[in-house]
Write a protein that holds these residues in place. Sequence first.
Motif, PDB file in Angstrom:
ATOM      1  N   ASN A   1       0.816  -1.219   0.000  1.00  0.00           N
ATOM      2  CA  ASN A   1       0.000   0.000   0.000  1.00  0.00           C
ATOM      3  C   ASN A   1       0.848   1.266   0.000  1.00  0.00           C
ATOM      4  O   ASN A   1       0.385   2.330  -0.442  1.00  0.00           O
ATOM      5  CB  ASN A   1      -0.941   0.005   1.205  1.00  0.00           C
ATOM      6  N   GLN A   2       2.068   1.171   0.480  1.00  0.00           N
ATOM      7  CA  GLN A   2       2.938   2.351   0.504  1.00  0.00           C
ATOM      8  C   GLN A   2       3.360   2.792  -0.896  1.00  0.00           C
ATOM      9  O   GLN A   2       3.815   3.926  -1.072  1.00  0.00           O
ATOM     10  CB  GLN A   2       4.184   2.076   1.355  1.00  0.00           C
ATOM     11  N   PHE A   3       3.190   1.924  -1.894  1.00  0.00           N
ATOM     12  CA  PHE A   3       3.512   2.316  -3.259  1.00  0.00           C
ATOM     13  C   PHE A   3       2.387   3.141  -3.886  1.00  0.00           C
ATOM     14  O   PHE A   3       2.545   3.689  -4.977  1.00  0.00           O
ATOM     15  CB  PHE A   3       3.814   1.080  -4.108  1.00  0.00           C
ATOM     16  N   GLY A   4       1.253   3.236  -3.185  1.00  0.00           N
ATOM     17  CA  GLY A   4       0.167   4.127  -3.576  1.00  0.00           C
ATOM     18  C   GLY A   4      -0.412   3.834  -4.949  1.00  0.00           C
ATOM     19  O   GLY A   4      -0.398   2.698  -5.432  1.00  0.00           O
ATOM     20  N   LYS A   5      -0.906   4.890  -5.599  1.00  0.00           N
ATOM     21  CA  LYS A   5      -1.557   4.732  -6.894  1.00  0.00           C
ATOM     22  C   LYS A   5      -0.591   4.215  -7.947  1.00  0.00           C
ATOM     23  O   LYS A   5      -0.977   3.470  -8.854  1.00  0.00           O
ATOM     24  CB  LYS A   5      -2.153   6.070  -7.340  1.00  0.00           C
ATOM     25  N   THR A   6       0.679   4.590  -7.820  1.00  0.00           N
ATOM     26  CA  THR A   6       1.679   4.127  -8.785  1.00  0.00           C
ATOM     27  C   THR A   6       1.781   2.614  -8.784  1.00  0.00           C
ATOM     28  O   THR A   6       1.926   1.972  -9.833  1.00  0.00           O
ATOM     29  CB  THR A   6       3.055   4.733  -8.461  1.00  0.00           C
ATOM     30  N   GLY A   7       1.695   2.020  -7.593  1.00  0.00           N
ATOM     31  CA  GLY A   7       1.832   0.581  -7.489  1.00  0.00           C
ATOM     32  C   GLY A   7       0.570  -0.200  -7.751  1.00  0.00           C
ATOM     33  O   GLY A   7       0.619  -1.423  -7.895  1.00  0.00           O
ATOM     34  N   ALA A   8      -0.561   0.499  -7.839  1.00  0.00           N
ATOM     35  CA  ALA A   8      -1.840  -0.199  -7.958  1.00  0.00           C
ATOM     36  C   ALA A   8      -1.947  -1.010  -9.242  1.00  0.00           C
ATOM     37  O   ALA A   8      -2.623  -2.041  -9.282  1.00  0.00           O
ATOM     38  CB  ALA A   8      -2.989   0.808  -7.881  1.00  0.00           C
ATOM     39  N   ASP A   9      -1.287  -0.552 -10.300  1.00  0.00           N
ATOM     40  CA  ASP A   9      -1.382  -1.236 -11.595  1.00  0.00           C
ATOM     41  C   ASP A   9      -0.179  -2.118 -11.905  1.00  0.00           C
ATOM     42  O   ASP A   9      -0.104  -2.701 -12.986  1.00  0.00           O
ATOM     43  CB  ASP A   9      -1.543  -0.203 -12.712  1.00  0.00           C
ATOM     44  N   LEU A  10       0.761  -2.212 -10.973  1.00  0.00           N
ATOM     45  CA  LEU A  10       1.966  -2.977 -11.248  1.00  0.00           C
ATOM     46  C   LEU A  10       1.820  -4.433 -10.800  1.00  0.00           C
ATOM     47  O   LEU A  10       1.180  -4.715  -9.787  1.00  0.00           O
ATOM     48  CB  LEU A  10       3.168  -2.361 -10.528  1.00  0.00           C
ATOM     49  N   PRO A  11       2.426  -5.367 -11.530  1.00  0.00           N
ATOM     50  CA  PRO A  11       2.454  -6.757 -11.056  1.00  0.00           C
ATOM     51  C   PRO A  11       3.199  -6.838  -9.728  1.00  0.00           C
ATOM     52  O   PRO A  11       4.120  -6.045  -9.479  1.00  0.00           O
ATOM     53  CB  PRO A  11       3.225  -7.489 -12.163  1.00  0.00           C
ATOM     54  N   VAL A  12       2.807  -7.784  -8.893  1.00  0.00           N
ATOM     55  CA  VAL A  12       3.456  -7.977  -7.598  1.00  0.00           C
ATOM     56  C   VAL A  12       3.978  -9.406  -7.508  1.00  0.00           C
ATOM     57  O   VAL A  12       3.230 -10.365  -7.704  1.00  0.00           O
ATOM     58  CB  VAL A  12       2.487  -7.710  -6.429  1.00  0.00           C
ATOM     59  N   GLY A  13       5.253  -9.531  -7.200  1.00  0.00           N
ATOM     60  CA  GLY A  13       5.850 -10.829  -6.946  1.00  0.00           C
ATOM     61  C   GLY A  13       6.302 -10.905  -5.503  1.00  0.00           C
ATOM     62  O   GLY A  13       6.851  -9.942  -4.965  1.00  0.00           O
ATOM     63  N   VAL A  14       6.062 -12.032  -4.874  1.00  0.00           N
ATOM     64  CA  VAL A  14       6.447 -12.246  -3.477  1.00  0.00           C
ATOM     65  C   VAL A  14       7.302 -13.507  -3.406  1.00  0.00           C
ATOM     66  O   VAL A  14       6.892 -14.559  -3.903  1.00  0.00           O
ATOM     67  CB  VAL A  14       5.207 -12.408  -2.568  1.00  0.00           C
ATOM     68  N   CYS A  15       8.486 -13.403  -2.809  1.00  0.00           N
ATOM     69  CA  CYS A  15       9.297 -14.603  -2.611  1.00  0.00           C
ATOM     70  C   CYS A  15       9.402 -14.922  -1.132  1.00  0.00           C
ATOM     71  O   CYS A  15       9.324 -14.037  -0.277  1.00  0.00           O
ATOM     72  CB  CYS A  15      10.663 -14.480  -3.277  1.00  0.00           C
ATOM     73  N   PHE A  16       9.587 -16.209  -0.843  1.00  0.00           N
ATOM     74  CA  PHE A  16       9.390 -16.719   0.515  1.00  0.00           C
ATOM     75  C   PHE A  16      10.314 -17.911   0.755  1.00  0.00           C
ATOM     76  O   PHE A  16      10.570 -18.696  -0.165  1.00  0.00           O
ATOM     77  CB  PHE A  16       7.922 -17.154   0.654  1.00  0.00           C
ATOM     78  N   PRO A  17      10.801 -18.109   1.991  1.00  0.00           N
ATOM     79  CA  PRO A  17      11.728 -19.212   2.268  1.00  0.00           C
ATOM     80  C   PRO A  17      11.023 -20.559   2.443  1.00  0.00           C
ATOM     81  O   PRO A  17      10.909 -21.090   3.547  1.00  0.00           O
ATOM     82  CB  PRO A  17      12.417 -18.759   3.562  1.00  0.00           C
ATOM     83  N   ALA A  18      10.536 -21.096   1.340  1.00  0.00           N
ATOM     84  CA  ALA A  18       9.815 -22.376   1.380  1.00  0.00           C
ATOM     85  C   ALA A  18       9.792 -22.992  -0.007  1.00  0.00           C
ATOM     86  O   ALA A  18       9.916 -22.292  -1.021  1.00  0.00           O
ATOM     87  CB  ALA A  18       8.378 -22.172   1.856  1.00  0.00           C
ATOM     88  N   VAL A  19       9.636 -24.300  -0.053  1.00  0.00           N
ATOM     89  CA  VAL A  19       9.268 -24.958  -1.310  1.00  0.00           C
ATOM     90  C   VAL A  19       7.867 -24.479  -1.663  1.00  0.00           C
ATOM     91  O   VAL A  19       6.967 -24.487  -0.819  1.00  0.00           O
ATOM     92  CB  VAL A  19       9.277 -26.487  -1.148  1.00  0.00           C
ATOM     93  N   VAL A  20       7.676 -24.029  -2.899  1.00  0.00           N
ATOM     94  CA  VAL A  20       6.380 -23.494  -3.329  1.00  0.00           C
ATOM     95  C   VAL A  20       5.885 -24.313  -4.517  1.00  0.00           C
ATOM     96  O   VAL A  20       6.516 -24.328  -5.578  1.00  0.00           O
ATOM     97  CB  VAL A  20       6.491 -22.001  -3.715  1.00  0.00           C
TER      98      VAL A  20
ATOM     99  N   LYS B   1      -6.168  -8.110  -2.520  1.00  0.00           N
ATOM    100  CA  LYS B   1      -7.246  -7.871  -3.497  1.00  0.00           C
ATOM    101  C   LYS B   1      -6.675  -7.725  -4.916  1.00  0.00           C
ATOM    102  O   LYS B   1      -7.116  -6.891  -5.705  1.00  0.00           O
ATOM    103  CB  LYS B   1      -8.079  -6.643  -3.120  1.00  0.00           C
ATOM    104  N   ARG B   2      -5.716  -8.590  -5.242  1.00  0.00           N
ATOM    105  CA  ARG B   2      -5.113  -8.578  -6.577  1.00  0.00           C
ATOM    106  C   ARG B   2      -4.351  -9.884  -6.772  1.00  0.00           C
ATOM    107  O   ARG B   2      -3.981 -10.561  -5.811  1.00  0.00           O
ATOM    108  CB  ARG B   2      -4.154  -7.389  -6.734  1.00  0.00           C
ATOM    109  N   ASP B   3      -4.098 -10.241  -8.025  1.00  0.00           N
ATOM    110  CA  ASP B   3      -3.278 -11.410  -8.321  1.00  0.00           C
ATOM    111  C   ASP B   3      -1.819 -11.109  -8.006  1.00  0.00           C
ATOM    112  O   ASP B   3      -1.351  -9.973  -8.174  1.00  0.00           O
ATOM    113  CB  ASP B   3      -3.392 -11.791  -9.797  1.00  0.00           C
TER     114      ASP B   3
END
Length: 253
Positions: A57-76, A105-107
């Motif tokens: 949310n800190q990326f505001g309106k600029t980030g609202a339309d950008l793809p988001v990738g999340v990486c995590f310390p686990a087998v996925v 609320k986004r992919d």
Amino acid sequence: MATTTTRAIGIDIGGSGIKGAAVDLTSGELISDRLKVATPSGGEPNAIVAEVVKMVNQFGKTGADLPVGVCFPAVVLNGRTMSAANVSKKWIGLEAEKLFEKALKRDILFVNDADAAGVAELHYGAAKGHQGLVILTTLGTGIGSALLYNGTLVPNTELGHLEIDGRDAESRASYAAKERGRLSWHSWARRLQRYYTRVEALFSPDLFVVGGGVSKQSEDFLPLLKLNTPIVPAVHRNNAGILGAAWLAARSR
């Protein structure tokens, strides 16, 4: 279908901290401040998700339309976390990708952290332009790994769990093991030699890339290793997860 977007947000969740930034996918440079917060004590799913939501949310309106990738310390596997390193065991078997998507609320794209780091080094770092088999290892609390063959990621390899002398390799050769044992660079390098010799015998890679924070001191230990395979330090270290997660998220749209 892949998009032509040139920007994305990458979030890197670790056992001690959560980092995130917006990334220029053409140059591999951060185009925002790198945000960082402590991982909530206990590393439980709802607490971590809440911190990621606040960060995005800190990326505001600029980030609202950008793809988001999340990486995590686990087998996925298909968005589900099948293991948990330095976070709550409640993650094991959890539909983690869906949990984040519901809260944000986004992919999103959800991926193993070492795999994300490998992708970052492939496109923006030490593995760029290399064909054949590149193996990235991250030396930290454990040993993470990423296999990249002719530019394609082979996910969830977990080479830190190779058995050497009856134990997980990472219990003896991770940077945390060096710190616990107060090992000199030469003593640690002897353990690393056994580890990389085993990986080399199994996979015959064309290049090793060594990541993790200790890679900035690579001159203290990499020259001590005697391998047939070239071995080089990673370029992006603390930003690698962010860059790789962002790149994968953009390509998943």
